[in-house]
Design a protein around this motif. Structure first.
Motif, short mmCIF file in Angstrom:
data_model
loop_
_atom_site.label_atom_id
_atom_site.label_comp_id
_atom_site.label_asym_id
_atom_site.label_seq_id
_atom_site.Cartn_x
_atom_site.Cartn_y
_atom_site.Cartn_z
N GLU A 232 -46.85 -9.88 -41.91
CA GLU A 232 -47.13 -8.47 -41.67
C GLU A 232 -47.55 -7.76 -42.97
N LYS A 233 -46.88 -8.10 -44.06
CA LYS A 233 -47.22 -7.49 -45.34
C LYS A 233 -48.61 -7.92 -45.80
N ILE A 234 -48.92 -9.19 -45.61
CA ILE A 234 -50.25 -9.70 -45.96
C ILE A 234 -51.32 -8.96 -45.15
N GLU A 235 -51.07 -8.79 -43.88
CA GLU A 235 -52.04 -8.10 -43.02
C GLU A 235 -52.21 -6.64 -43.44
N ASN A 236 -51.13 -6.01 -43.84
CA ASN A 236 -51.21 -4.62 -44.31
C ASN A 236 -52.03 -4.52 -45.59
#
Length: 298
Positions: A232-236
């Motif tokens: 999720e952090k990578i996608e953000n």
């Protein structure tokens, strides 16, 4: 529970003063004495000058400002030179204090907490340039980054005694390969009127202090580099306006783990790469704790 006052750190007003002063001891006072010979309360033990670098550590767009104060450029008038040094420090305080509750002015060097700050106080007080109570605040409310103390954990210890190191040892530890003569050589240069040699040596000392500080700063920063990031952090991060090269670097070293929702950092990465990864994560705000998020100030 007591709430702590929020301290501000702005890009254009967070300042570190790197500096190193040189002193002079007459020949007749150098004999039969050991240790640090200069004493600001001995009238002939004057400050002959020094180099100051005003650094804005949070603003990579602002270049360092280097100011040099040498007594021979003031017709050998120590009082006039000290007046200008004090004015420079006051000016730096004014920049910092232009925003209420901003983090105080900082000063960084080797031995400045033992020698330079107290020497400045003694010599400026000698000429009554500033009221002593005010001068005390100007000099002693600065937050001192004493490299003598800060570098202690970088050296091996073989007993329970904590010992600080000298400038040459600190430079060697941080691989700053510069030939350094004894500090007392400055007095010989002054007697010989070799002012160019004094300025060159002093400027190099301050530049070396900046390098030591930056090396320590990098080391401390990469200690916080996360070993893994959530999917999720990578996608953000990918959704943010991040530079293509930065994103490619991030994805090169953070790779999918056994858990498809976790990206793990590769092993055996060089410190410089770790530092660059950390800077990218900071820029994308992916490591900021909302509870302690800084105010957006210029």
């Amino acid at each position: 529970m007591k709430k702590f006052k929020r301290i501000l750190l702005s890009k254009r007003r967070t300042i570190i003063l790197f500096f190193d002063l040189e002193f002079y001891v007459p020949k007749n006072e150098r004999l039969n004495r050991d240790g640090f010979l200069a004493n600001p309360y001995n009238n002939e033990n004057i400050i002959i000058g020094g180099t100051f670098i005003r650094n804005f550590p949070l603003n990579s767009e602002t270049e360092d400002e280097t100011l040099k104060f040498w007594i021979w450029n003031y017709n050998f008038d120590e009082k006039l030179m000290l007046t200008e040094i004090l004015q420079f420090i006051k000016e730096s305080w004014s920049i910092v204090n232009s925003i209420p509750d901003h983090y105080p002015l900082m000063a960084c060097g080797i031995g400045i907490s033992r020698i330079d700050i107290s020497y400045l106080f003694g010599r400026i007080s000698h000429y009554n340039i500033e009221e002593k109570s005010k001068l005390f605040e100007i000099l002693n409310l600065m937050r001192l980054i004493e490299l003598e103390n800060l570098t202690v954990p970088f050296f091996r210890s073989y007993n329970d005694l904590i010992i600080t190191k000298n400038t040459s040892q600190i430079n060697d530890k941080f691989k700053i390969n510069r030939k350094r003569e004894p500090s007392k050589k400055i007095w010989d240069y002054y007697d010989e009127k070799n002012f160019v040699a004094i300025e060159k040596r002093n400027t190099e000392e301050v530049l070396d202090q900046v390098l030591v500080y930056k090396n320590i700063s990098k080391y401390l920063l990469i200690q916080n580099l996360p070993k893994s990031l959530s999917k999720e952090k990578i996608e953000n991060i990918q959704k943010k306006s991040i530079k293509k090269d930065d994103l490619e670097l991030l994805m090169k070293y953070y790779i999918p783990g056994f858990d498809s929702n976790i990206f793990e950092i590769k092993d055996n990465i060089e410190d410089e790469t770790k530092y660059n990864l950390m800077k990218i994560l900071i820029k994308t705000s992916s490591l900021k704790n909302k509870k302690y998020k800084k105010k957006n100030v210029a």
